[in-house]
Enzyme design. Sequence first.
Site, PDB file in Angstrom:
ATOM      1  N   THR A  82      46.207  47.591  50.836  1.00 10.61           N
ATOM      2  CA  THR A  82      45.544  47.096  52.226  1.00 10.61           C
ATOM      3  C   THR A  82      46.730  46.846  53.330  1.00 10.61           C
ATOM      4  OG1 THR A  82      43.660  46.354  50.988  1.00 10.61           O
ATOM      5  CG2 THR A  82      44.076  45.363  53.256  1.00 10.61           C
ATOM      6  N   TYR A 109      47.890  46.454  37.917  1.00  9.96           N
ATOM      7  CA  TYR A 109      46.814  47.057  38.950  1.00  9.96           C
ATOM      8  C   TYR A 109      46.212  48.402  38.408  1.00  9.96           C
ATOM      9  CZ  TYR A 109      44.633  48.527  43.352  1.00  9.96           C
ATOM     10  OH  TYR A 109      43.747  49.123  44.458  1.00  9.96           O
ATOM     11  N   VAL A 152      40.525  40.422  43.862  1.00  7.81           N
ATOM     12  CA  VAL A 152      41.315  40.566  44.988  1.00  7.81           C
ATOM     13  C   VAL A 152      40.605  41.420  45.950  1.00  7.81           C
ATOM     14  CG1 VAL A 152      43.746  41.830  45.593  1.00  7.81           C
ATOM     15  CG2 VAL A 152      43.371  40.522  43.383  1.00  7.81           C
ATOM     16  N   LYS A 180      44.167  43.478  37.950  1.00  2.56           N
ATOM     17  CA  LYS A 180      43.428  43.936  39.047  1.00  2.56           C
ATOM     18  C   LYS A 180      42.650  45.060  38.494  1.00  2.56           C
ATOM     19  CE  LYS A 180      42.726  45.121  43.808  1.00  2.56           C
ATOM     20  NZ  LYS A 180      43.466  45.644  45.032  1.00  2.56           N
TER      21      LYS A 180
END
Length: 288
Positions: free
Chosen positions: A46, A123, A194, A151
Amino acid sequence: MALNGILVPLITPFDTDGKVALDALERLAHQVLDDGAAGLVALGTTGEPGSLDPFEQEAVVGVAATVSREHGTPLLVGARPDLAALPGVTAALSTVPAFVRPGEAGVIAHFEALAATMPLVIYHVPHRTGQALSAQTLLRLAGIPGVIGMKYATGVIDDATVALVAGMPDGFALLGGDDALLSPLLAIGAHGGVSASAHVDTRSFVDLATAWHSGDHSRARALGNRLAGLSRALFAEPNPTVIKGVLHEQGRIPTPAVRLPLLAASPESVRHGSGLGGDGGQERGQRW
């Protein structure tokens, strides 16, 4: 520092000259933490880390670390594992190795080596990395010393997800990474998420996690249904283009600009996302 609740993966705002707007980043970080977020992520997807030069990356982490220390909240850092050594950083957020697709044994060996040098949140996002992982491998990764969480963004809740939730070791945090699927993942036992969408309506995402964790299932389901719609609207175009457009509409960042290869979101997508979002702290926003 335990990872529970909603962590916000910060966008990187740009000013009218195209430079990183560090003052706006600092305000935004304070806003989401004031609104109940449990922590921050710097230089996640992001944050457009690939479009930032090393000096900009370090400046972004410096701002996020300062704000995190003031609030006493955790900070995860993506993009560059070396930045996890900076003061105020809790752990590196590290993706499963992408493109090379090393196989599950290679993934385990990679994270065993990396976790020996720094705390890690793995992740797992197979639609970006091209590397699927079995339930057995997910549990192996969760048990690596130094791995404090994952995540989890597989796009589905399947047998592997259920097995991971059932077999998580103590001290390991499962964090939802697909915003639209955050509510059902919390419902089956995730510790938090998240959530890029939480930029826009932080309080509601925090309430969602609180409702599931406290057993208020009726409220959690209602919030989850609404926020899934918001998340779908905010991801209607490549992340974080719509989110930046909405934050600019809220007066919280100076421009909606993104850097190539991203292009700004369409006005229609921004209007739709703005109409579904909460106040997002707008009363504290600054018109630029």
